[in-house]
Design an enzyme around this catalytic site. Structure first.
Site, PDB file in Angstrom:
ATOM      1  N   MET A 178       0.935  -1.185  -0.169  1.00 19.94           N
ATOM      2  CA  MET A 178       0.152  -0.035   0.217  1.00 19.94           C
ATOM      3  C   MET A 178       0.888   1.179   0.004  1.00 19.94           C
ATOM      4  SD  MET A 178      -3.230  -1.139   1.935  1.00 19.94           S
ATOM      5  CE  MET A 178      -2.793  -0.733   3.765  1.00 19.94           C
ATOM      6  N   LEU A 199       6.751   3.148   1.658  1.00 20.21           N
ATOM      7  CA  LEU A 199       7.700   2.015   1.836  1.00 20.21           C
ATOM      8  C   LEU A 199       8.797   2.332   2.610  1.00 20.21           C
ATOM      9  CD1 LEU A 199       7.978   1.229  -1.992  1.00 20.21           C
ATOM     10  CD2 LEU A 199       6.352   0.278  -0.448  1.00 20.21           C
ATOM     11  N   HIS A 200       8.960   1.203   3.639  1.00 16.27           N
ATOM     12  CA  HIS A 200      10.034   1.256   4.573  1.00 16.27           C
ATOM     13  C   HIS A 200      11.033   0.293   4.089  1.00 16.27           C
ATOM     14  CE1 HIS A 200       8.104  -1.832   6.495  1.00 16.27           C
ATOM     15  NE2 HIS A 200       6.719  -1.103   6.773  1.00 16.27           N
ATOM     16  N   HIS A 240       9.577  -3.237   3.600  1.00 11.23           N
ATOM     17  CA  HIS A 240       9.426  -3.472   1.919  1.00 11.23           C
ATOM     18  C   HIS A 240      10.383  -3.594   1.225  1.00 11.23           C
ATOM     19  CE1 HIS A 240       5.677  -0.697   3.414  1.00 11.23           C
ATOM     20  NE2 HIS A 240       5.194  -1.857   2.900  1.00 11.23           N
ATOM     21  N   ASP A 271       2.634  -9.379   9.255  1.00  9.50           N
ATOM     22  CA  ASP A 271       1.281  -9.659   9.015  1.00  9.50           C
ATOM     23  C   ASP A 271       0.925 -11.309   8.976  1.00  9.50           C
ATOM     24  OD1 ASP A 271       0.421  -6.877   9.146  1.00  9.50           O
ATOM     25  OD2 ASP A 271       1.597  -7.015   7.182  1.00  9.50           O
ATOM     26  N   GLN A 285      -2.642 -12.384   8.093  1.00  8.36           N
ATOM     27  CA  GLN A 285      -2.738 -12.170   6.651  1.00  8.36           C
ATOM     28  C   GLN A 285      -1.862 -13.143   5.874  1.00  8.36           C
ATOM     29  OE1 GLN A 285      -2.594  -8.062   4.794  1.00  8.36           O
ATOM     30  NE2 GLN A 285      -0.592  -8.619   4.131  1.00  8.36           N
TER      31      GLN A 285
HETATM   32  O1  PAF Z   1       0.029  -5.951   3.880  1.00  2.00           O
HETATM   33  C1  PAF Z   1      -0.265  -4.947   3.152  1.00  2.00           C
HETATM   34  O2  PAF Z   1       0.179  -3.988   2.840  1.00  2.00           O
HETATM   35  C2  PAF Z   1      -1.958  -4.978   2.376  1.00  2.00           C
HETATM   36  O3  PAF Z   1      -2.869  -5.768   3.229  1.00  2.00           O
HETATM   37  C3  PAF Z   1      -1.873  -5.688   0.964  1.00  2.00           C
HETATM   38  C4  PAF Z   1      -1.301  -7.143   0.995  1.00  2.00           C
HETATM   39  C5  PAF Z   1      -1.059  -5.112   0.065  1.00  2.00           C
HETATM   40  C6  PAF Z   1      -3.140  -5.736   0.329  1.00  2.00           C
HETATM   41  O4  PAF Z   1      -3.822  -4.490   0.133  1.00  2.00           O
END
Ligand code: PAF
Length: 283
Positions: free
Chosen positions: A30, A33-34, A37, A152, A155
Site C-alpha cells: 500500500m 515504503l520502508h 518492504h 502480518d 494475513q
Molecule cells: O499488507 C499490506 O500492505 C496489504 O494488506 C496488502 C497485502 C498490500 C493488500 O492491500
C-alpha cells in the site's frame, strides 16, 4: 523502472516478459515504503526475472473508523526506493481500475476460519478486503511468485489459504519481519508514533520475546503467560488488543501438546495500533 496505472498496459508488458520465458514476482503493497518492504523487493529481485511492485491503498480493507484518509501516500519517494531496490515495474492503479464501480467495492471472497479471530475480530471486514484485492492483483498479474511480510502473520496464512483453495499456481514467499535496533517491527504505522511512544512500542516485541523464552523453558500455562504479558504491556503504557499463543498453522489456541506455535500480539500505542508476532518451534 516502468510505471503502469492501467491493467491493460501492465498486461501488455507482462505478456512480453512471459513470451521471453521470464518468471514474474508480485510484491503487493500500500506504499509508504520502508526497509521492511525493500527487503521484500530485494528478495523478489533475487528470486524472479521480472518483479512487479503494486502500490494501492485498498479502501476495502479499512474500517469506517480507521485511517484510510490519513494513510500516508508517498508515491514520489516510493518510486525512488523501488528503483534502488531493482524492482522492474510499478503498478499504481487508481481505485476505478481495481474496483470497476462503486457497487463493485464489495468483498467477494469468503475468508477462511483462521481469519475470524485476532485482527479479523478487531477489524471486521479487514481480511475480506485484503483477500479481495490480493485475489484481483493475482488475477491481473498472474505471477509465479508472491512476496509478503511475515509481520502480518495472520494475513500471510489467509493468503496461503486463498492460493491453496483456488489452486493458484503461485509460490507464496514469506519474508521475516525487519526491526529497528530496539526490536520494534518496521511498519508504516510507526510514522504516527512520537518519540516517547516509539520507545514504549518496543516493549511489544520484548514481551513477545519473554513469553517465547518462557515457552522454550517449558512454561506450559499459556493463559497465565498471556495475561502476564498483557499486564506488563499496560505498565509500559501499551493497551493490548490481543496477546495469544496459537498453533502456527490453524491459529487455534495452543495446547501444551502443540509443537509449532506462534505468539500473536496487537496493541495500541497512543492512537496507533501495532501488530507483531514470533514463531516458537518446540522440536
Ligand atoms: O499488507 C499490506 O500492505 C496489504 O494488506 C496488502 C497485502 C498490500 C493488500 O492491500
Amino acid at each position: 523502472m516502468q510505471t503502469f496505472t492501467t491493467v491493460k498496459a501492465l498486461r501488455t508488458e507482462l505478456n512480453l516478459q512471459k513470451c521471453e520465458g521470464n518468471s514474474i514476482a508480485l510484491v503487493p503493497t500500500m506504499g509508504n515504503l520502508h526497509a521492511g518492504h525493500i527487503k521484500l523487493f530485494e528478495e523478489a529481485v533475487a528470486g524472479a526475472d521480472f518483479v512487479v511492485g503494486s502500490i494501492f491503498v485498498n479502501p476495502l480493507q479499512f474500517g469506517a473508523d480507521e485511517d484510510l484518509d490519513a494513510y500516508p501516500r508517498t508515491l514520489a519517494e516510493d518510486k525512488i526506493k523501488l528503483e534502488q531496490s531493482g524492482c522492474h515495474c510499478l503498478f499504481a492503479p487508481p481505485a476505478a481500475e481495481i474496483y470497476l464501480d462503486d457497487a463493485d467495492v464489495q468483498p467477494v471472497i469468503r475468508v477462511p476460519e483462521l481469519a475470524l479471530d485476532f485482527c479479523g475480530r478487531s477489524r471486521p471486514g479487514h481480511f475480506e478486503g485484503v483477500i479481495t484485492v490480493v485475489n484481483r492483483l493475482f488475477n491481473i498479474v498472474q505471477p509465479n511468485q508472491a512476496y509478503f511480510g511475515l509481520k502480518d502473520y495472520q494475513q500471510y496464512l489467509v493468503i496461503q489459504r486463498l492460493i491453496a483453495e483456488s489452486y493458484l499456481p503461485i509460490e507464496l514467499i514469506g519474508i521475516e519481519t525487519q526491526r529497528e535496533t530496539s526490536g520494534l517491527a518496521l511498519s508504516s504505522r510507526n510514522n504516527y508514533l512520537n518519540e516517547v511512544e516509539r520507545e514504549n512500542a518496543a516493549q511489544l516485541y520484548r514481551s513477545i520475546q519473554t513469553v517465547a523464552e518462557q515457552i522454550l523453558k517449558g512454561g506450559g500455562d499459556f493463559c497465565q503467560l498471556e495475561s502476564n504479558a498483557k499486564e506488563e504491556l499496560i505498565t509500559r503504557f501499551i493497551q493490548p488488543d490481543y496477546f495469544a499463543i496459537c498453533d502456527a498453522t490453524t491459529l487455534t489456541r495452543a495446547t501444551p501438546q502443540d509443537k509449532d506455535l506462534v505468539i500473536l500480539a496487537a496493541a495500541y500505542v497512543g492512537a496507533s495500533r501495532l501488530i507483531d508476532n514470533m514463531r516458537v518451534q518446540l522440536y
